[in-house]
Structures are given as structure tokens and as C-alpha cells.
Design an enzyme around this catalytic site. Structure first.
Site, PDB file in Angstrom:
ATOM      1  N   TYR A  51       1.147  -1.326   0.352  1.00  0.00           N
ATOM      2  CA  TYR A  51       0.038   0.385  -0.241  1.00  0.00           C
ATOM      3  C   TYR A  51       1.077   0.919   0.254  1.00  0.00           C
ATOM      4  CZ  TYR A  51      -3.706  -2.809   1.022  1.00  0.00           C
ATOM      5  OH  TYR A  51      -4.325  -4.460   0.844  1.00  0.00           O
ATOM      6  N   HIS A  71      -8.316   1.796  -5.793  1.00  0.00           N
ATOM      7  CA  HIS A  71      -7.816   1.375  -4.821  1.00  0.00           C
ATOM      8  C   HIS A  71      -6.266   1.241  -4.765  1.00  0.00           C
ATOM      9  CE1 HIS A  71     -11.573  -1.835  -4.019  1.00  0.00           C
ATOM     10  NE2 HIS A  71     -11.564  -2.015  -4.994  1.00  0.00           N
ATOM     11  N   ARG A 106      -9.692 -11.485  -3.705  1.00  0.00           N
ATOM     12  CA  ARG A 106      -9.865 -10.050  -3.916  1.00  0.00           C
ATOM     13  C   ARG A 106     -10.337 -10.063  -5.135  1.00  0.00           C
ATOM     14  NH1 ARG A 106      -7.043  -7.566   0.200  1.00  0.00           N
ATOM     15  NH2 ARG A 106      -6.240  -8.873   1.335  1.00  0.00           N
TER      16      ARG A 106
HETATM   17  C1  DQA Z   1      -7.469  -2.277  -0.877  1.00  0.00           C
HETATM   18  C2  DQA Z   1      -7.377  -2.919  -1.754  1.00  0.00           C
HETATM   19  C3  DQA Z   1      -8.495  -4.207  -0.412  1.00  0.00           C
HETATM   20  O1  DQA Z   1      -8.556  -5.416  -1.114  1.00  0.00           O
HETATM   21  C4  DQA Z   1      -8.219  -4.383   0.315  1.00  0.00           C
HETATM   22  O2  DQA Z   1      -9.201  -5.387   1.606  1.00  0.00           O
HETATM   23  C5  DQA Z   1      -7.751  -3.421   1.318  1.00  0.00           C
HETATM   24  C6  DQA Z   1      -7.120  -1.693   0.687  1.00  0.00           C
HETATM   25  C7  DQA Z   1      -6.839  -1.125  -1.419  1.00  0.00           C
HETATM   26  O3  DQA Z   1      -6.647   0.124  -1.430  1.00  0.00           O
HETATM   27  O4  DQA Z   1      -5.539  -1.531  -2.554  1.00  0.00           O
HETATM   28  O5  DQA Z   1      -7.977  -3.021   2.557  1.00  0.00           O
HETATM   29  O6  DQA Z   1      -9.045  -0.955  -1.404  1.00  0.00           O
END
Ligand code: DQA
Length: 145
Positions: free
Chosen positions: A24, A101, A112
Site C-alpha cells: 500500500y 483501490h 479479492r
Molecule cells: C484495497 C484492496 C482491498 O482488497 C483491501 O481489502 C484493502 C485495500 C486497496 O486500496 O488496494 O483494504 O481496497
């Protein structure tokens, strides 16, 4: 006064910067808020930026967006993959909605790959890291012009 662009963030995004930074990034939620706010100002818009760890609160904010927001950027985080309630709330909106995301969920674990949000969104920004917040705001500004 024109309505703001709502930028809503779901669970665990309060820990951005320290949470799995290899996925992230190192920028905090405050950093991406500043980026989104400055980008909105450059387009003559303002933003209402919020984060919650609670599904019901996120649903309430999406409902608020029906009459309080010009557009919605939403990173629903984990609720993307689980929440019929978030999907149903988004379906009631008649404003541009960008699903956002930081990571690209399709390059990650199979759980996901399913999104309850995409079918209720105008468009999707994913996999561009913190810069995605600025790009999502650019996108809604273009749609609102
Ligand atoms: C997310 C991707 C999701 O799969 C994950 O649960 C997150 C962050 C992203 O910003 O990449 O909490 O939304």
C-alpha cells in the site's frame, strides 16, 4: 455553494503508511487526503474526506452522498469483497461514482477478484498506489465538467 466530492475510505485505511507498505506504500491517509484536496481545488472543487472501520457508518455516508455530494470516490477496502449493503447503497446514487483501490486486487488473492462495488460504479481506478487518489479526483472532475 457547489456540493463537495465525497472521498470515502473503508476499514484499515486509517493505518495507511504502516500497513503492509510493500503493497500500500509509505504515504499516510493524511498524505492522500492532502493530495486529493489539492487536486480537487485545482479543478475548482472541494472534497469531504472520511474514513471508517464500520460497515454501517460507510453505508450511512453513501446515503448522505445522495443529496450532499456532487460525486463519490470510494475505497471500500475489505468491504469491496463482502458487502451487499455497500453495493445496495451505491445503487441508489445518481452521481458519478469511482471505485478506488491503491493496489490492483486482480493481481492479488482470488478472494479479492470479486467486487460488490464495480457493478455500481461509473469507473474504477486501481493499482496506481497513493497517486490513484489524485487520478480518481481528476476523473470525477472531468465527468462533472
Ligand atoms: C484495497 C484492496 C482491498 O482488497 C483491501 O481489502 C484493502 C485495500 C486497496 O486500496 O488496494 O483494504 O481496497
Amino acid at each position: 455553494m457547489a456540493k463537495p466530492i465525497f472521498v470515502l475510505n473503508g476499514p484499515n485505511l486509517n493505518l495507511l503508511g504502516t500497513r503492509e507498505p510493500d503493497i500500500y506504500g509509505h504515504e499516510t491517509l493524511a498524505d492522500v487526503e492532502t493530495l486529493a484536496r489539492e487536486r480537487a481545488q485545482s479543478h475548482g472543487h472541494r472534497i469531504e474526506f472520511r474514513q471508517t472501520n464500520h460497515e454501517g457508518e460507510l453505508v450511512t455516508w453513501i446515503q448522505d452522498a445522495r443529496d450532499q455530494a456532487a460525486a463519490l470516490v470510494i475505497n471500500p477496502a475489505g468491504y469491496t469483497h463482502t458487502s451487499v449493503a455497500v453495493h445496495d447503497a451505491l445503487k441508489m446514487l445518481e452521481i458519478p461514482v469511482i471505485e478506488l483501490h491503491l493496489s490492483n486486487p486482480h493481481k492479488r488473492e482470488p478472494f479479492r477478484h470479486r467486487s460488490f462495488v464495480s457493478s455500481a460504479a461509473t469507473g474504477i481506478v486501481a493499482g496506481l498506489g497513493p497517486k490513484g487518489y489524485g487520478i480518481a479526483v481528476d476523473a470525477v472532475a472531468a465527468l462533472l465538467d
